[in-house]
Scaffold this active site. Structure first.
Site, PDB file in Angstrom:
ATOM      1  N   ASP A  88      -1.389   6.363   6.689  1.00 19.52           N
ATOM      2  CA  ASP A  88      -2.390   5.753   6.218  1.00 19.52           C
ATOM      3  C   ASP A  88      -2.665   4.511   7.091  1.00 19.52           C
ATOM      4  O   ASP A  88      -2.213   3.584   7.299  1.00 19.52           O
ATOM      5  CB  ASP A  88      -1.925   4.713   4.741  1.00 19.52           C
ATOM      6  CG  ASP A  88      -2.902   3.844   4.438  1.00 19.52           C
ATOM      7  OD1 ASP A  88      -4.100   3.801   4.864  1.00 19.52           O
ATOM      8  OD2 ASP A  88      -2.649   3.286   3.099  1.00 19.52           O
ATOM      9  N   TRP A 135       0.876  -1.145  -0.065  1.00 21.99           N
ATOM     10  CA  TRP A 135       0.086   0.104   0.001  1.00 21.99           C
ATOM     11  C   TRP A 135       0.846   1.212   0.030  1.00 21.99           C
ATOM     12  O   TRP A 135       0.471   2.347  -0.652  1.00 21.99           O
ATOM     13  CB  TRP A 135      -1.009   0.074   1.265  1.00 21.99           C
ATOM     14  CG  TRP A 135      -1.966  -1.275   0.880  1.00 21.99           C
ATOM     15  CD1 TRP A 135      -2.444  -2.165   1.843  1.00 21.99           C
ATOM     16  CD2 TRP A 135      -3.066  -1.199   0.063  1.00 21.99           C
ATOM     17  NE1 TRP A 135      -3.279  -3.123   1.359  1.00 21.99           N
ATOM     18  CE2 TRP A 135      -3.795  -2.483   0.188  1.00 21.99           C
ATOM     19  CE3 TRP A 135      -3.376  -0.448  -1.185  1.00 21.99           C
ATOM     20  CZ2 TRP A 135      -4.919  -2.745  -0.745  1.00 21.99           C
ATOM     21  CZ3 TRP A 135      -4.334  -0.812  -1.874  1.00 21.99           C
ATOM     22  CH2 TRP A 135      -5.061  -1.984  -1.714  1.00 21.99           C
ATOM     23  N   LYS A 188     -12.109  -1.893   6.837  1.00 23.32           N
ATOM     24  CA  LYS A 188     -11.079  -2.956   7.707  1.00 23.32           C
ATOM     25  C   LYS A 188     -11.354  -2.920   9.086  1.00 23.32           C
ATOM     26  O   LYS A 188     -11.393  -4.108   9.373  1.00 23.32           O
ATOM     27  CB  LYS A 188      -9.633  -2.245   7.605  1.00 23.32           C
ATOM     28  CG  LYS A 188      -9.033  -2.002   6.108  1.00 23.32           C
ATOM     29  CD  LYS A 188      -9.009  -3.263   4.882  1.00 23.32           C
ATOM     30  CE  LYS A 188      -8.656  -3.068   3.695  1.00 23.32           C
ATOM     31  NZ  LYS A 188      -7.584  -2.247   3.168  1.00 23.32           N
TER      32      LYS A 188
HETATM   33  C1  LIG Z   1      -7.025  -1.830   1.669  1.00 26.18           C
HETATM   34  C2  LIG Z   1      -6.244  -0.693   2.106  1.00 26.18           C
HETATM   35  C3  LIG Z   1      -6.059   0.302   1.212  1.00 26.18           C
HETATM   36  C4  LIG Z   1      -6.826   0.487  -0.022  1.00 26.18           C
HETATM   37  O1  LIG Z   1      -8.071   0.654   0.191  1.00 26.18           O
HETATM   38  P1  LIG Z   1      -9.284   0.919  -0.843  1.00 26.18           P
HETATM   39  O2  LIG Z   1     -10.437   1.407   0.012  1.00 26.18           O
HETATM   40  O3  LIG Z   1      -9.544  -0.497  -1.372  1.00 26.18           O
HETATM   41  O4  LIG Z   1      -8.783   1.813  -1.855  1.00 26.18           O
HETATM   42  C5  LIG Z   1      -5.053   1.258   1.246  1.00 26.18           C
HETATM   43  N1  LIG Z   1      -4.261   1.499   2.298  1.00 26.18           N
HETATM   44  C6  LIG Z   1      -4.225   0.227   3.248  1.00 26.18           C
HETATM   45  C7  LIG Z   1      -3.234   0.380   4.683  1.00 26.18           C
HETATM   46  C8  LIG Z   1      -5.060  -0.768   3.338  1.00 26.18           C
HETATM   47  O5  LIG Z   1      -5.539  -1.738   3.980  1.00 26.18           O
END
Ligand SMILES: *Cc1c(COP(=O)(O)O)cnc(C)c1O
Length: 359
Positions: free
Chosen positions: A172, A101, A196
């Site tokens: 993030d 990511w 998540k």
């Molecule tokens: C799942 C995830 C993303 C991407 O998220 P989307 O909503 O599918 O675009 C980005 N960063 C992390 C750490 C993730 O776990």
């Protein structure tokens, strides 16, 4: 058979929340209308979005000089929105490459014409530990330093943040928001797709220090922090249902003791699984112990066919969605806030049964 869902995202939600959604679905607060059909301009929804925002502020102790915004477009949308809104002085950002990511974030910023300096990477070690800054960050050089606080695929997490030497830190936090305690004021900006750990897919939370929000010309409105801040995240139709359900999860977290209690429970769940894996003669986790994630635990036998057999065996016992990400292979158990201790206990018991039958 009790089913436990170990999916990485969208992921398990608290049963109490699912039941509440079901009970309220035909008629929200006695209105005779469903959350699926009410206007985002209604008082009913105003209360929902403001309540969700207040509960998140409360849970994460978000200071008043931060905005809490709700976007669509996921974490991926923010890979573009963050550089477009924040990389406006130096057009240069620093990044720690901790996995899939972080790499996506780097590529998206570069696509937009921003210079991305990847100051450290652990790619050569298959991201089994976190990259560390090789030298103090140069001052007045970068618009921000980007990190991924929890690496959903590789199973690492920052338990201590890098020293940024005055540079704005962007996190993030998609896969560990509210799962462990961070000090919001250590960051200039935090973003997280809710799917998540704190809701169903559809909404992405952005927590951003107010002085970093600027009026920038030529930005797509849908990614514009200034516009969203001025319009209370309702410049256009927001993800009404997802914000509602996220609000219910945040209330559930409050009722269950808040972020510190979530962290305590997550540590207890994660230790149970890591402890088993570290003593197992069949399965192992390769992540450096100090960098291990509380929420995502990859593990494997070293034999692809045996991994497949293990996943099938777990599935047959109601332990679902344990297939690892294709880039890592093996199995992965996601232990987000809503995963009960009993679920992890059931997983460890079945892994041990499988182990005894195969060594
Ligand atoms: C799942 C995830 C993303 C991407 O998220 P989307 O909503 O599918 O675009 C980005 N960063 C992390 C750490 C993730 O776990």
């Amino acid at each position: 058979m009790t089913v436990y869902n170990f999916a990485a995202g969208p992921a398990t939600l608290p049963n109490e929340v699912i039941n509440k959604i079901q009970a309220e679905l035909p008629s929200l607060e006695g209105s005779g209308m469903s959350i699926l059909e009410i206007s985002h301009r209604s008082t009913l929804f105003d209360n929902i979005i403001n309540g969700a925002q207040e509960d998140l502020r409360d849970l994460m102790a978000i200071p008043d000089n931060y905005e809490v915004l709700f976007f669509q477009g996921g974490g991926t949308g923010q890979f573009a929105a963050v550089p477009l809104n924040l990389a406006t002085d130096h057009h240069r950002i620093a990044l720690l490459d901790s996995g899939h990511w972080a790499d996506r974030a780097a590529k998206e910023a570069a696509n937009l014409g921003i210079t991305v300096d990847t100051l450290a990477t652990t790619k050569a070690d298959h991201y089994q530990e976190l990259p560390v800054l090789p030298a103090p960050l140069a001052t007045d050089t970068y618009d921000y330093l980007h990190i991924t606080t929890n690496n959903t695929i590789e199973g690492t997490a920052y338990h201590e943040l890098p020293e940024t030497n005055g540079t704005v830190l962007v996190g993030d936090m998609s896969s560990n928001i509210t799962a462990q305690r961070y000090n919001v004021s250590d960051f200039g900006l935090i973003f997280a797709g809710v799917q998540k750990n704190i809701g169903p897919a559809g909404v992405t939370i952005v927590i951003v220090r107010k002085d970093l929000i600027k009026e920038i010309p030529h930005l797509p409105s849908i990614l514009n922090y200034d516009l969203f801040a001025k319009k209370n995240s309702m410049y256009n139709t927001p993800a009404v249902f997802s914000i509602y359900a996220t609000g219910l999860v945040l209330k559930w977290i409050k009722e269950n003791g808040g972020v510190d209690e979530m962290q305590r429970r997550n540590e207890k769940k994660a230790s149970l699984l890591y402890d088993y894996l570290d003593h197992s003669k069949l399965f192992h986790n390769n992540v450096k112990p100090a960098d291990r994630s509380l929420t995502n635990v990859p593990f494997m036998t070293g034999d692809e066919d045996l991994d497949k057999a293990a996943i099938a065996d777990m599935t047959a016992h109601g332990l679902m969605s344990l297939k690892g990400h294709r880039s890592v292979g093996g199995l992965r158990a996601s232990l987000y806030n809503a995963m009960p201790f009993d679920g992890v206990q059931a997983l460890v018991n079945e892994l041990y049964t499988f182990e005894r039958a195969h060594v």
